[in-house]
Every structure is written in C-alpha cells, then in structure tokens.
Design an enzyme around this catalytic site. Structure first.
Site: not given
Length: 260
Positions: A48, A77, A103, A168, A172, A201
């Site tokens: 992280d 990342v 993730n 976004y 994706k 979620a």
C-alpha cells in the site's frame, strides 16, 4: 436482503504464496488478504502507499487468521522503480509469487467538461497503468517458471455508464481489455490472468469518496437491495486464484446482483 453468513475457509489456496496491492485499511484489498490467509496460503505480502496503515493491517491479519508469514512493503504503483522493488521483494521473501491480486485503483466524481487533464491522468495512472506495471513485472517472474495466477480488480463501470465517472470507467474498461490481451500472451507460459468486476461494495474508503445518498441509490438498484460486502468480492478473487478456475483465463467475472 440480509447479509449472508461469512464463509469459512476451505484451503483453496493451500501451499500458495500471494501478493496483493492496496491491501491496507478496510477495502476489497484487505478483505482479499484475509480471505487468502483463511484459505490456507502459506505466505502473504501486502502492499500500500500508507506505511502506518500497512503495518497495522499486517498485524491485524496475523491476529485474525493465525497466519504469521505476512510481509509488507510500501509501493506506489505509479512509480516503476517502486513496482520493480515490490515484485523483487515479494519474489524473494515469499519464495516465488504464485498469485498476484492487482487491487490498486483510484476513483472520483467529476463531470467530463469540468475534468482537468491532471485528474484524468491520475485516475488512469493508478487504476490502469498501475495494473499494467504490476502485471508486466510479475509476468517476467511467473512466465519463466511456467506457472502463476494474476487477478485484476475491474468494475461494472467498465461496461455500464454513470455520470461523473468517465475517467474511472475508462480506466476500468482498460483493465478489462488488458486482462484479456495479457491473458492470451501469458497462457503460452502456463500463467492465468482474470478479473473481477464488482458493482458496489461498501467500505470506509468508498463512503468518504461519494455522497451517502448516491451510494444508497446505487445499492437499492441491486437485486438483493443491498451493496456487496467486501468479502463477497474477495471470495470470487480467491476462486479465480485457486485451482478450481484452472481452465479460466482472460475472463472478467461480474460480482454484481444488478438486474439484467
């Protein structure tokens, strides 16, 4: 509909080592880390950008799951040097990485006409290019060994339209395309690459990034009338990482109860 009972582990990842990005805190990444430990992985590395939260997450995982071989490494990342260092450290400390879960991602809400280049590039760099960087680095380790699994985190917004989500959604959708193309290349070397595509979620990070009214509206559209629990998404990640999905590659599985 009431949230179902938490599913017990069944050793789906027994003997495997796992590396997960963006796994500190209370989101899908942490849920995936916990599920991997509960499913019997032999060693785990979580990464992280927040060092304090990362160390805390590792200790919590040890207490919750009993797995002691849990390693941490800070990694952004968007930085190629940090990505390379993470993959090298994981390969060394885990004795080879059997499973990578990509993730890391970044969202936001902004109308397209109000979106600056910097906002567009930031979301694409973390969410899409970050997944590319991690996949590229890990394939260089997995392909010579002739084995390995990569699981990416996509989103139903890669398929469906929503206001203020152009950056976004584009990122994706790119993750989905990257999953399919890289999977075809990696299959020749015995490596599988798939993705999950969650709808909504609920977790603390999401609650901070979007109005409660919007989140409730999105959750109400689901067939079960509720958002997914993060561990319900993690369950599908674990399935894709396991040998039960041995003939699946280049697939994007929707983890959603939205009506067709």
């Amino acid at each position: 509909m009431q949230v179902p009972n938490y599913v017990e582990g069944h050793d789906l990842l027994a003997g495997k080592s796992v590396l997960i990005t963006a796994a500190a805190g209370a989101g899908i990444g942490y849920a995936a880390a916990r599920r991997c430990a509960e499913e019997g992985c032999r060693a785990l590395m979580i990464s992280d950008i927040h060092e304090g939260r990362l160390v805390e997450a590792a200790e919590r995982l040890r207490q919750e799951t009993g797995l002691q071989d849990i390693y941490t490494r800070v990694c952004n990342v968007t930085d190629e040097e940090q990505v390379q260092a993470l993959v090298e450290a994981a390969d060394d400390q885990l004795g080879g990485v059997d499973v990578l879960i990509n993730n890391a991602g970044l969202g936001g809400s902004k109308l397209l006409v109000e979106m600056g280049d910097d906002e567009w590039h930031r979301v694409l760099d973390v969410t899409l290019t970050g997944t590319f960087r991690m996949t590229r680095a890990m394939l260089k380790k997995m392909q010579p060994r002739g084995a390995g699994v990569i699981v990416n985190n996509a989103s139903v917004l890669g398929w469906r339209a929503q206001k203020e989500q152009a950056h976004y959604a584009a990122a994706k959708a790119g993750v989905m395309a990257l999953t399919r193309c890289s999977a075809v290349e990696a299959a020749e070397h015995g490596v599988r690459i798939n993705a999950v595509s969650p709808s909504i979620a609920l977790h603390d990070f999401l609650k901070k990034s979007a109005p409660a009214e919007l989140l409730q509206q999105l959750a109400s559209r689901e067939a079960f009338g509720r958002a997914a629990e993060v561990w319900e998404v993690a369950n599908v990640m674990v399935f894709l990482a396991s040998d039960y999905a041995s003939y699946m590659t280049g697939e994007v599985l929707s983890v959603s109860s939205q009506r067709a």
